[in-house]
Design a protein around this motif. Sequence first.
Motif, short mmCIF file in Angstrom:
data_model
loop_
_atom_site.label_atom_id
_atom_site.label_comp_id
_atom_site.label_asym_id
_atom_site.label_seq_id
_atom_site.Cartn_x
_atom_site.Cartn_y
_atom_site.Cartn_z
N SER A 2 -22.06 18.99 -2.52
CA SER A 2 -21.26 20.01 -3.34
C SER A 2 -20.34 19.45 -4.14
CB SER A 2 -20.82 21.30 -2.38
OG SER A 2 -19.86 20.76 -1.48
N CYS A 3 -19.98 18.37 -4.41
CA CYS A 3 -18.80 17.68 -5.07
C CYS A 3 -18.93 16.19 -5.26
CB CYS A 3 -17.47 18.21 -4.37
SG CYS A 3 -17.33 17.03 -2.65
N GLY A 4 -17.96 15.76 -5.97
CA GLY A 4 -17.87 14.42 -6.28
C GLY A 4 -17.65 13.63 -5.24
N SER A 9 -19.70 9.81 -0.98
CA SER A 9 -19.92 9.46 0.36
C SER A 9 -21.37 8.79 0.40
CB SER A 9 -19.73 10.47 1.35
OG SER A 9 -18.30 10.93 1.23
N VAL A 10 -22.46 9.61 0.07
CA VAL A 10 -23.84 9.23 -0.01
C VAL A 10 -24.06 8.18 -0.80
CG1 VAL A 10 -26.08 9.98 -0.58
CG2 VAL A 10 -24.46 11.68 0.31
N SER A 11 -23.49 7.98 -1.78
CA SER A 11 -23.71 6.70 -2.80
C SER A 11 -23.41 5.46 -1.99
CB SER A 11 -23.02 6.77 -4.04
OG SER A 11 -23.67 7.71 -4.91
N ALA A 12 -22.33 5.38 -1.39
CA ALA A 12 -21.60 4.33 -0.63
C ALA A 12 -22.55 3.78 0.51
CB ALA A 12 -20.33 4.39 -0.27
N ALA A 24 -27.52 6.54 -8.00
CA ALA A 24 -27.04 7.77 -8.63
C ALA A 24 -27.31 9.01 -7.85
CB ALA A 24 -27.66 7.73 -9.89
N ALA A 25 -25.75 9.55 -7.24
CA ALA A 25 -26.05 10.73 -6.71
C ALA A 25 -25.72 11.97 -7.56
CB ALA A 25 -25.14 10.81 -5.47
N GLY A 30 -28.59 18.00 -6.39
CA GLY A 30 -29.01 17.73 -4.77
C GLY A 30 -29.79 16.54 -4.71
N THR A 31 -29.56 15.67 -5.69
CA THR A 31 -30.72 14.41 -5.56
C THR A 31 -29.88 13.11 -5.36
OG1 THR A 31 -30.80 14.17 -7.85
CG2 THR A 31 -32.46 15.70 -6.87
N VAL A 32 -30.74 12.14 -4.87
CA VAL A 32 -30.02 10.79 -5.07
C VAL A 32 -31.17 9.71 -5.41
CG1 VAL A 32 -29.01 8.78 -3.78
CG2 VAL A 32 -28.46 11.12 -3.02
#
Length: 61
Positions: A2-4, A9-12, A24-25, A30-32
Amino acid sequence: MSCGHCEKSVSAEVAALPGVTEVAADAKAGTVTVSASAPLSEEQLRAAVDEAGFALVGQAA
């Protein structure tokens, strides 16, 4: 997501997977999107997303 901070967090977590070259999240969508030098299994992706505190709900080819 929901935020940067969520995106980071997901990208890392995903970026730490072997062979990942780009992540690229997009919280709004709602995609990565992941680029890798070798195929990644759904289990690898699911574990990384889970570690960031989110759930993998699907995977596009």
